[in-house]
Scaffold this active site. Structure first.
Site, PDB file in Angstrom:
ATOM      1  N   CYS A 342      15.257   2.329 -38.964  1.00 51.43           N
ATOM      2  CA  CYS A 342      14.204   3.261 -39.392  1.00 51.43           C
ATOM      3  C   CYS A 342      13.882   4.270 -38.305  1.00 51.43           C
ATOM      4  CB  CYS A 342      12.975   2.464 -39.809  1.00 51.43           C
ATOM      5  SG  CYS A 342      13.412   1.338 -41.130  1.00 51.43           S
ATOM      6  N   GLU A 343      14.851   5.102 -37.995  1.00 56.97           N
ATOM      7  CA  GLU A 343      14.716   6.188 -37.019  1.00 56.97           C
ATOM      8  C   GLU A 343      15.657   7.291 -37.476  1.00 56.97           C
ATOM      9  OE1 GLU A 343      13.263   6.085 -33.713  1.00 56.97           O
ATOM     10  OE2 GLU A 343      12.797   3.943 -33.598  1.00 56.97           O
TER      11      GLU A 343
END
Ligand code: LLP
Length: 416
Positions: A342-343
């Site tokens: 989640c980046e």
């Protein structure tokens, strides 16, 4: 000879189809070629055959103990930067007299462990550290062999995050402070100045910065002679670059010849600390396409490897060639290859021309043998990848994939 090559559209690691490895061990998985490690070590070592020298492989590039053993069996020493790397090196059977210890933050505990292992020398990076080594050696009733790491203020012309020999970097000592340091080392009772050390950066693709640094270090060596300080070792660190995409770094033999010209008549044992040039192109990261996704502006190939497995693209914008494990000859399209973290910086490639890929199909990122697994993490509570070593027709697992239990083991097995 390339040990990762296609035969009839199928990627092989030496004599083993990569698809077989994937079937047996799953993905994401690092796959290494033993023949490549051997060839690279041999090419590097023989480039310095005309000089008294030691090759101390830089453990941080790839620290798997089976790889350390393989290189140790060929006569390699090691360059370490932590108590953990010392532990690995000793576990792999590397003798203390072939270990050099670099790094700016060696703790008393690490210094003591290295003294106990009777390492060849500490590459000292500050006057505080020099005093700490003297104190620890004194406590143990030993004498510590030291080199001071010179920061020659040379621009290695590489990525700023991996430049180390410029004035603004935290590494080493400027020449004036280093002179004070040698005078101090001479006076301290429990250290013996035996060498000079220098490492200016990584992924260098020309020889000039190395030679500029060497000339400065040799000038410094002459000053030490004038002070009556005679050292026997000259450690020039690592840093020779490799081809990821279109770089054309000098061959080790050119590096050896250039150094040889300057060093041949000097009574010095040359130490080199190569990392990437030994293992970078000895490994690939293999992963599976989970989904593809077309947005109004981009196509994403979403895979089961991520920045926690190979952080170099996210951290340095590095290029790793990506190809199919089995070629399908589909038309080429421009895609981002991304992981599940989640980046938004979680990508393995951006705007890359790749033949169309379908979910379930496998891809390989090349030149992943150095600073791949060693920089991996468990971010997003992901298990670290398996590592497979291929040697001829044999493939063996040299690190199993982590389990979910591994991920929380240290949280359950606490001390209180
Ligand atoms: N010696 C010392 C003291 C070092 O600091 C290094 C690397 C080496 C030797 C080995 O350098 P090599 O021959 O591998 O260039 N994570 C970065 C590279 C960081 C290098 C750190 N020091 C990357 O993925 O490009």
């Amino acid at each position: 000879m390339n040990h990762f090559e296609y035969r009839d559209g199928r990627l092989f690691a030496e004599e083993v189809p990569v698809a077989d490895i994937v079937r047996r061990w799953g993905t994401p998985t690092y796959v290494y070629s033993a023949a490549t490690f051997r060839r690279h070590f041999e090419a590097f070592d023989s480039a310095f055959a005309g000089l008294t020298h030691m090759v101390c492989y830089s453990v941080k590039a790839n620290s798997n103990i089976h790889i350390l053993k393989l290189l140790g069996d060929m006569g390699a020493g090691v360059d370490i930067v932590s108590g953990g790397e010392l532990y690995r090196a000793l576990q792999a059977g590397i003798p203390g007299e072939k270990i050099v210890f670099s790094g700016v933050a060696k703790t008393a505990e690490e210094i003591a462990a290295a003294l106990k292992a009777n390492i060849l020398m500490f590459n000292v990076e500050s006057l505080d550290e020099l005093r700490a080594i003297d104190a620890e050696a004194g406590r143990m009733g030993l004498k510590a062999r030291v080199s001071l790491r010179i920061n020659p203020d040379v621009d290695p012309k590489t990525h700023p995050y991996i430049s180390t020999g410029m004035k603004k970097n935290k590494f080493g000592l400027d020449m004036d402070t280093a002179l004070t340091g040698y005078a101090l080392a001479r006076d301290l009772p429990n250290v013996d100045p035996v060498g000079i050390d220098c490492h200016i950066g990584s992924q260098l693709t020309t020889l000039e910065p190395f030679l500029e640094a060497l000339d400065k270090v040799l000038g410094f060596y002459r000053k030490l002679l004038e002070m009556g300080i005679y050292v026997g070792y000259l450690d020039l660190g690592g840093g020779l670059g490799i081809t990821y995409n279109e770089e054309e770094p000098p061959h080790p033999s050119a590096f050896g010849a250039a150094l040889g010209e300057r060093l041949k008549d000097l009574p010095l044992t040359l130490i080199l600390e190569p990392g990437r040039v030994i293992c970078g192109n000895a490994g690939i990261l293999v992963f599976r396409t989970v989904y593809t996704k077309q947005t109004p502006v981009k196509k994403f190939v979403i895979v089961d490897a991520a920045m926690n497995d190979l952080v170099r693209p996210s951290l340095y914008g590095s290029y790793h060639r990506i190809e199919e494990v089995e070629k399908h000859n589909r038309p080429v399209e421009s895609v981002d290859v991304v992981g599940g973290i989640c980046e938004s910086t979680d990508f393995l490639a951006r705007d890359r021309e790749l033949p169309g890929v379908e979910p379930g199909e496998h891809l390989a990122a090349f030149s992943a043998g150095a600073y791949g697994m060693t920089m991996s993490s468990q971010y997003n509570t992901r298990r670290r990848a398996a590592e497979i070593l291929v040697d001829g027709a044999e493939a063996r697992c040299i690190r199993r994939r982590e389990t979910y239990a591994d991920l929380i083991a240290a949280e359950i097995d606490t001390e209180g």
